[in-house]
Design a protein around this motif. Sequence first.
Motif, mmCIF file in Angstrom:
data_model
loop_
_atom_site.group_PDB
_atom_site.id
_atom_site.type_symbol
_atom_site.label_atom_id
_atom_site.label_comp_id
_atom_site.label_asym_id
_atom_site.label_seq_id
_atom_site.Cartn_x
_atom_site.Cartn_y
_atom_site.Cartn_z
ATOM 1 N N ASP A 264 0.679 -1.471 -0.071
ATOM 2 C CA ASP A 264 -0.010 -0.043 0.158
ATOM 3 C C ASP A 264 0.943 1.077 -0.006
ATOM 4 O O ASP A 264 0.514 2.353 -0.644
ATOM 5 C CB ASP A 264 -0.942 -0.041 1.272
ATOM 6 N N GLY A 265 1.973 1.163 0.545
ATOM 7 C CA GLY A 265 2.992 2.439 0.576
ATOM 8 C C GLY A 265 3.317 2.734 -0.685
ATOM 9 O O GLY A 265 3.322 3.771 -1.087
ATOM 10 N N GLY A 266 3.807 1.672 -1.552
ATOM 11 C CA GLY A 266 4.350 1.812 -2.763
ATOM 12 C C GLY A 266 3.115 2.558 -3.703
ATOM 13 O O GLY A 266 3.275 3.286 -4.545
ATOM 14 N N ALA A 267 1.966 1.684 -3.529
ATOM 15 C CA ALA A 267 0.807 2.414 -4.121
ATOM 16 C C ALA A 267 0.535 3.663 -4.066
ATOM 17 O O ALA A 267 0.101 4.520 -4.974
ATOM 18 C CB ALA A 267 -0.416 1.232 -3.947
ATOM 19 N N ALA A 268 0.537 4.297 -2.692
ATOM 20 C CA ALA A 268 0.566 5.717 -2.367
ATOM 21 C C ALA A 268 1.345 6.505 -3.098
ATOM 22 O O ALA A 268 1.122 7.482 -3.461
ATOM 23 C CB ALA A 268 0.322 5.803 -0.923
ATOM 24 N N ILE A 269 2.764 5.995 -3.176
ATOM 25 C CA ILE A 269 3.748 6.744 -3.719
ATOM 26 C C ILE A 269 3.309 6.829 -5.509
ATOM 27 O O ILE A 269 3.301 8.087 -6.026
ATOM 28 C CB ILE A 269 4.947 6.122 -3.721
ATOM 29 N N ALA A 270 2.940 5.566 -6.053
ATOM 30 C CA ALA A 270 2.531 5.810 -7.439
ATOM 31 C C ALA A 270 1.195 6.571 -7.652
ATOM 32 O O ALA A 270 1.189 7.284 -8.712
ATOM 33 C CB ALA A 270 1.826 4.214 -7.745
ATOM 34 N N GLY A 271 0.270 6.772 -6.681
ATOM 35 C CA GLY A 271 -0.848 7.489 -6.746
ATOM 36 C C GLY A 271 -0.452 9.094 -6.894
ATOM 37 O O GLY A 271 -0.619 9.731 -7.580
ATOM 38 N N ILE A 272 0.631 9.504 -6.121
ATOM 39 C CA ILE A 272 0.863 10.878 -6.069
ATOM 40 C C ILE A 272 1.962 11.215 -7.356
ATOM 41 O O ILE A 272 1.587 12.162 -7.951
ATOM 42 C CB ILE A 272 1.783 11.261 -4.615
ATOM 43 N N VAL A 273 2.871 10.289 -7.529
ATOM 44 C CA VAL A 273 3.804 10.426 -8.612
ATOM 45 C C VAL A 273 2.801 10.607 -9.777
ATOM 46 O O VAL A 273 3.070 11.468 -10.805
ATOM 47 C CB VAL A 273 4.938 9.436 -8.798
ATOM 48 N N GLY A 274 1.834 9.666 -10.462
ATOM 49 C CA GLY A 274 1.167 9.501 -11.260
ATOM 50 C C GLY A 274 0.162 10.558 -11.552
ATOM 51 O O GLY A 274 -0.272 11.062 -12.489
ATOM 52 N N ALA A 275 -0.293 11.283 -10.438
ATOM 53 C CA ALA A 275 -1.083 12.367 -10.485
ATOM 54 C C ALA A 275 -0.352 13.813 -10.641
ATOM 55 O O ALA A 275 -0.987 14.910 -10.759
ATOM 56 C CB ALA A 275 -1.886 12.313 -9.134
ATOM 57 N N LEU A 276 0.824 13.978 -10.584
ATOM 58 C CA LEU A 276 1.581 15.360 -10.294
ATOM 59 C C LEU A 276 1.156 16.045 -11.491
ATOM 60 O O LEU A 276 1.077 17.207 -11.318
ATOM 61 C CB LEU A 276 2.900 15.138 -10.245
ATOM 62 N N HIS A 277 1.192 15.584 -12.720
ATOM 63 C CA HIS A 277 1.059 16.358 -13.874
ATOM 64 C C HIS A 277 -0.433 16.833 -13.799
ATOM 65 O O HIS A 277 -0.754 17.977 -14.407
ATOM 66 C CB HIS A 277 1.324 15.742 -15.293
ATOM 67 N N GLU A 278 -1.384 16.219 -13.338
ATOM 68 C CA GLU A 278 -2.662 16.642 -13.372
ATOM 69 C C GLU A 278 -3.165 17.844 -12.069
ATOM 70 O O GLU A 278 -3.720 18.530 -12.189
ATOM 71 C CB GLU A 278 -3.650 15.565 -13.372
ATOM 72 N N ILE A 279 -2.337 17.435 -10.887
ATOM 73 C CA ILE A 279 -2.699 18.178 -9.775
ATOM 74 C C ILE A 279 -1.718 19.169 -9.637
ATOM 75 O O ILE A 279 -1.521 19.953 -8.656
ATOM 76 C CB ILE A 279 -2.829 17.261 -8.552
ATOM 77 N N GLN A 280 -0.614 19.581 -10.575
ATOM 78 C CA GLN A 280 0.667 20.558 -10.262
ATOM 79 C C GLN A 280 -0.136 21.837 -9.991
ATOM 80 O O GLN A 280 0.429 22.722 -8.980
ATOM 81 C CB GLN A 280 1.417 20.430 -11.398
#
Length: 440
Positions: A264-280
């Motif tokens: 789940d920790g790895g998935a949380a990182i993936a969620g943040i990194v994957g969303a950065l361009h959309e939520i920048q």
Amino acid sequence: MTEALAARLRDAGAAMLVGTIWNPAGLILAKTVPVARAEAFVTGLGASPTWNAFASDRGTAFTAAMGTIGDHRLRLDPDAVRIFADGLAWGPATMVTQAGEPLGECTRSALRRAEDRLASAGITALVGHELEFTLFDADGSPLPPDTWAPYSLAGVVRFEAFVREVYTRAAEVDLALEHVHAEFGPHQLECSLAPRTPVAAADDLVLARLIIGRAARATGLIASFSPKPLTDSVGNGAHQHVSLARDGAPLLSGGDGPHGLTRDGGAAIAGIVGALHEIQAALAGSILSCARLLPGTWAGAFAAWGLENREVAVRLIAGDAAAANLEVKVIDPSTSGYLASAAMLGAALRGVEDALPMPTEAAGDPGDLSAAAREAAGIVALATVHMEAITALEGSELARRILGSPLVDAVVAVRRHEHQHHGDASQEQLIDRFRFAWSV
């Protein structure tokens, strides 16, 4: 409860109660009442819908939802009120409709929703804020370079009176400061706050900015929270550290993944990194934010993660397993801390809920790699053009799911206003124009 608040304020010698909201343009707005009217503030003071449309250039980004027709209410949170020794009392407020419903454009309400969604998933979060700021003379002019050096004792001694004032005022209101130190840029300091639950942590961040502003004025200075206060120096960040746990078990340590990460920790990182361009644009969306996001400046200019890597947007800190956390470095002080936390935590939860696979770790500085090597590693630079970040946020279904469409539309409106009115200016002109736009 409100009568008890008024009595507590009177007993402590408070003469004025100020309540604040943090609007979509990153401006901390306020109303004040005499102590005798504390109850009225808790019940709700009137505020125009334009409060959410006020932009960083003193203009107004009018929309159908944020205009001159209608009225909202500012409701002070009595449980969060702090009282200074000199008679000033402060507390955070939430903006609601006249019917008492949370307003979609309210950034504090958005963070409350994010915290509640995490709780529904059995996840708790602690957030610790780091706030960088640059000090100027009281008239706004740059201070002489004198003996300044990055992270130096000379820098601390240069501003000893100011730092002492910050600690004194923080102690008066039980604000837990972990440290204040000289930073990399000339006359730049950083203040770190103890981790707390997300809404409480963002409330503390508002209080810290109030303290820094008052301490600066008391010592003949003014603090700039601009992401780029000087042309020839690094920018100011507002990094957020987050730790996550489920049923008391940490998600960022104790697992069998890289550096002790759980799935789940790895998935949380993936969620943040994957969303950065959309939520920048929710994390660093002002017209000066992209000027700060330069490789080689520890600003997190690349959408990637890495262990103790200060050149990526998400830094994993795992040296002490009990205190393992993520530092989101891309955030800057021109955005609302409530908004940034809501976007970050919402993205992390999305990663956990969708069991996203952890992206490849950036073991070194992505800026040292060729474009082809970064592409092969799945590492992409964040937007360096203001309107690209705004357009990405506007079109993001994920951002609208996390933050709600009213808040996304409000952020887009105020940031587009900045571009429409100042997009043709040079960087030097923008730095001069917005140097104190977010100051307190």
